[in-house]
Design an enzyme around this catalytic site. Structure first.
Site, PDB file in Angstrom:
ATOM      1  N   ASN A 146     -39.684  27.808  -8.544  1.00 53.39           N
ATOM      2  CA  ASN A 146     -40.845  28.687  -8.751  1.00 53.39           C
ATOM      3  C   ASN A 146     -41.729  28.180  -9.880  1.00 53.39           C
ATOM      4  OD1 ASN A 146     -39.846  30.318  -6.796  1.00 53.39           O
ATOM      5  ND2 ASN A 146     -39.321  32.030  -8.140  1.00 53.39           N
ATOM      6  N   ILE A 147     -43.047  28.372  -9.713  1.00 52.96           N
ATOM      7  CA  ILE A 147     -43.995  27.977 -10.757  1.00 52.96           C
ATOM      8  C   ILE A 147     -43.545  28.519 -12.103  1.00 52.96           C
ATOM      9  CG2 ILE A 147     -46.296  28.493 -11.654  1.00 52.96           C
ATOM     10  CD1 ILE A 147     -47.450  27.958  -9.024  1.00 52.96           C
ATOM     11  N   LYS A 148     -43.054  29.738 -12.048  1.00 53.11           N
ATOM     12  CA  LYS A 148     -42.596  30.415 -13.270  1.00 53.11           C
ATOM     13  C   LYS A 148     -41.652  29.541 -14.100  1.00 53.11           C
ATOM     14  CE  LYS A 148     -41.745  33.903 -15.909  1.00 53.11           C
ATOM     15  NZ  LYS A 148     -42.771  34.185 -16.892  1.00 53.11           N
ATOM     16  N   GLY A 149     -40.750  28.849 -13.408  1.00 57.97           N
ATOM     17  CA  GLY A 149     -39.899  27.889 -14.096  1.00 57.97           C
ATOM     18  C   GLY A 149     -38.792  28.495 -14.925  1.00 57.97           C
ATOM     19  N   ASP A 155     -40.964  38.053 -14.148  1.00 53.33           N
ATOM     20  CA  ASP A 155     -40.863  38.373 -15.562  1.00 53.33           C
ATOM     21  C   ASP A 155     -40.885  39.885 -15.775  1.00 53.33           C
ATOM     22  OD1 ASP A 155     -41.198  37.167 -18.454  1.00 53.33           O
ATOM     23  OD2 ASP A 155     -42.423  38.980 -18.306  1.00 53.33           O
TER      24      ASP A 155
END
Lengths: 260, 529
Positions: free
Chosen positions: A139-142, B312
């Site tokens: 994921n881009i989030k990483g 998140d």
């Protein structure tokens, strides 16, 4: 059982580096551990706990806590000095065999090597539904402040998610012309992670001419990083691996493959 | 916990619910105009079809497949099945439905969709027989109510929720009883990870699940009986939880009702987003399963914690609120009451983020105030449990503290060995000590705790609510008849794109034909007796 070791160099002789655990003084060899015995809590149980500690090389051992957990079990915390020495020269680990590169460097390398995008397929296979690992890498989030592989301009990521069947994975790898297949395995009950990985690598071996299958990479918290040959894969990543490490490995392995 | 502490804007709260309704209503229309193989199998289970063939494929699957092949399931299986049963028995036999299924699986039964008087007769017979199954579910519910009255209920809220998962029900039972004796008010038996994608419910008591134990009717029965024993011993009714989510929601809900389970994991979108199950299949199955839960007096647990494990927990906090609002709308539409809504949320903010505890408090209080009558389910940290069990133990303590300060209904006990190993006996014991210490030491702290007006916590809660409203507006602005489906296809939730014509189980979805008949829905949509 939990045990904690802090180490400090204590002696050096002809290339051997001997250390002992560090409590609060160099060379004191102090460790802490906890465990449960299936016996009711009484004097004998405490003696049994000390006997175990002694057999594990703790001498002297101090029983600092004992507590009944129900009528049939007792929980112990033991502190003590271990008699064992650790020889650092005899420690075997897999040192990183490739240089770490930035996303920009990785992109440039892929361009040079392939003149097209690098195709990466990711999945959790078998019954494993835990996508945390594969998502952290893809994921881009990483993960750990690094962006995932989706962020790399020259990498095309296909994340298949959870519970992908092996035949499906192989078919999709072919359809997508994958350069690398990343598989995450978290569930380890009955050694499911090893069984699934072997099944996966065997399926790729059968389906591709030798030397032409995609790079096979597995990751998970409970793998032995040295077991690549046994599991039939190109690389195993353990706990705490970051997307940058994986990307760097992929371009390294790719370059290596081209050389051959 | 009573009284509004966050000073939420009433108009904004109303707007959020209006938008959730607007997003949900077309989905309900979809659910009432389609059926699925699992809904039809659930009807047969209510009618008493049991057992499986020698390959382990249940007779309900065989029967639905046979009907599907010959006449399709768009009229529901009730009409062709009870019509066939009458013809079959008209030749001087006294077969039951299971025998009919066995016969049908070898091609020995001809199915048709009856009409006129024959349809009336089939409908009446189906309704009678399915009604007997629903009467069992009603009886189980009364049995629970009387056991809670006679034995006693959990001593306080939050109810302490513990998980067992060995893969073998006969290992689970002593563990579950030990957990109850150690203080668990609710025991959840984690399912084998593969099960949510099986398009049938396994039979019997299989003893080798992966990372969990197969959910079967027999396993439900064994565990409920074991917990009844320990409930009497302890003088408090210990509740049992299992998982409905997956391809067999309607059937598992039915089995849970028949065997007096008390709680079920049942999320409106979890299967779509995290299991890649077809969206329409999920919504149709979900509505039916929740109607059954409503009737059975089962408390549902929704899965909002999952959003925060992949996204998140600060940036995406509002997606939890949106999901809770949608889950609430769908649940109430299906007949569930406020006390049955275990809406989920979780303590998953990175502990390295400054003010992480205050943010957690703000989010938990927001959920509490938006759903004041729902027994919220508070889920422990998993994502930031690093393997440092000592730090993890502290984190779980803070998680428990938020639970105590915000009046959560169900508290899933966090394990310091999360993400390390399957919890040891000692991990569970230490975790319960942690919970008990915090509840005893600070259980009434909410009486004194009032966040400062306009302060950090209030401001944060307002912001998350505003973001939730914005997201709901974006969803309802999507094109198409069912905006929520378009939003799911676009990757609005958890970045996963799930188009309505893709995903597992789509081939089991059928649009209802005129004259579709489902005796179970018929009965469940009448006011309960």
């Amino acid at each position: 059982m939990t045990s904690q070791m802090t180490s400090q160099m204590t002696s050096t002789e002809s290339g051997r580096k001997i250390v002992r655990p560090y409590g609060d003084t160099t060379g004191d060899g102090m460790v802490q551990m906890s465990f449960t015995l299936p016996v009711p809590h009484d004097k004998r149980a405490e003696g049994a706990a000390l006997q175990l500690a002694a057999k594990m090389g703790m001498d002297p051992a101090m029983l600092v806590h004992a507590k009944a957990m129900g009528p049939d079990f007792t929980f112990f915390v033991v502190y003590g000095q271990v008699t064992h020495l650790v020889d650092l020269a005899a420690v075997e680990v897999l040192e990183r065999e490739y240089p770490l590169q930035t996303p920009r460097e990785v992109n440039a390398q892929i361009k040079r090597l392939l003149r097209r995008k690098l195709v990466v397929l990711g999945a959790c296979i078998g019954t494993d539904a835990h996508t945390v690992g594969i998502d952290a890498i893809l994921n881009i989030k990483g993960f750990a402040g690094e962006k995932g592989l989706e962020y790399y301009r020259e990498i095309k990521v296909v994340n298949l998610g959870a519970q992908v069947l092996v035949p499906e994975l192989v078919a999709l790898a072919r359809a997508e012309k994958a350069d690398a297949v990343l598989v995450s395995q978290v569930v380890t009950q009955r050694d499911a992670h090893l069984k699934n990985t072997r099944e996966m690598s065997a399926a790729f071996r059968e389906s591709y001419p030798s030397g032409q299958r995609p790079l096979l990479v597995v990751g998970g918290p409970r793998f032995d990083e040295l077991a690549t040959a046994d599991l039939g894969v190109d690389r195993i990543f353990g706990r705490g691996t970051t997307p940058g490490e994986v990307a760097s490995f992929l371009v390294h392995a790719l370059a290596h493959r081209k050389d051959r | 916990m009573t009284g509004a502490k966050l000073d939420l804007d009433r108009a904004t709260v109303r707007r959020a619910r209006t938008l959730a309704r607007r997003a949900g209503r077309p989905i309900v229309a979809l659910a009432t105009s389609h059926t699925t193989v699992s809904v039809e199998r659930a009807v047969l289970r209510m009618a008493g079809v049991v057992g499986a063939d020698p390959d382990g494929i249940p007779w309900v699957n065989r029967l639905v497949d046979a009907v599907s092949e010959e006449v399709g399931i768009e009229h529901g299986v009730a009409l062709p099945v009870w019509d066939a049963l009458r013809q079959f028995n008209g030749r001087g036999k006294q077969a039951d439905l299971t025998e009919l299924a066995q016969k049908a699986s070898t091609g020995g039964v001809r199915f048709r969709v009856p009409d006129g008087r024959e349809a009336d007769r089939a409908r009446a017979a189906a309704r009678r027989q399915v009604g007997r199954g629903i009467a069992v579910i009603d009886r189980r519910r009364r049995e629970r109510e009387s056991l809670v009255r006679r034995i006693g209920d959990a001593p306080r809220q939050p109810w302490i929720y513990l998980i067992v998962a060995t893969g073998d029900i006969y290992e689970d039972i002593p563990q579950a009883q030990a957990a109850a004796r150690a203080g668990a008010d609710v025991v959840a038996v984690i399912r084998s990870t593969g099960q949510s994608l099986l398009d049938y419910v396994p039979e019997g008591a299989p003893r080798a699940g992966y990372a969990g134990t197969y959910a079967t009717q027999e396993n439900f029965r064994l565990m409920r009986a074991a917990l009844d024993d320990v409930s009497r011993e302890l003088g408090r009714y210990v509740r049992l939880t299992n998982y409905a989510s997956g391809l067999c929601m309607p059937e598992i809900a039915t089995l849970a009702g028949l065997e007096r389970l008390d709680m079920m994991l049942n999320d409106s979108m979890y299967g779509i987003l995290f299991r890649d199950i077809n969206p329409i299949r999920t919504f149709v199955d979900q509505r039916f399963s929740r109607q059954v839960h409503a009737r059975a007096g089962i408390i549902i647990n929704t899965g909002e914690d999952n959003y925060l494990t992949t996204a998140d927990a600060v940036d995406e906090a509002h997606t939890v609120t949106v999901s809770q609002l949608l889950n609430e709308y769908f649940a109430k539409e299906a007949g569930l009451q406020d006390w049955q809504l275990g809406l989920g949320h979780a303590f998953e903010i990175n502990p390295d983020v400054p003010d992480s505890f205050r943010l957690e408090l703000a989010h938990a209080m927001l959920a509490r105030e938006l759903f004041p009558k729902a027994p919220l389910k508070w889920m422990p940290p998993t994502k930031h449990m690093t393997g440092d069990v000592f730090r993890g133990y502290l984190l779980d303590g803070f998680f428990n503290l938020v639970g105590a300060m915000t009046g959560q209904g169900i508290l899933l006990v966090g394990m310091m060995t999360e993400a390390v190993v399957t919890p040891f006996l000692s991990d569970r014991d230490l975790a319960l000590q942690n919970v008990r210490y915090v509840l005893d030491a600070a259980g009434n702290l909410h009486e004194d705790f009032h966040p400062r007006p306009g302060g950090f916590i209030q401001t944060r809660a307002h912001r998350v609510l505003d973001e939730a409203v914005e997201l709901l507006e974006r969803i309802t602005d999507e094109p198409g008849d069912a905006a929520l489906l378009s939003a799911i296809a676009d990757g609005t939730f958890g970045l996963m794109k799930r188009p309505p014509d893709k995903g597992k189980g789509y081939d089991g979805v059928v649009r209802q034909a005129a004259g579709y008949y489902n005796p179970a829905t018929d009965i469940l949509e009448e006011p309960a007796p």
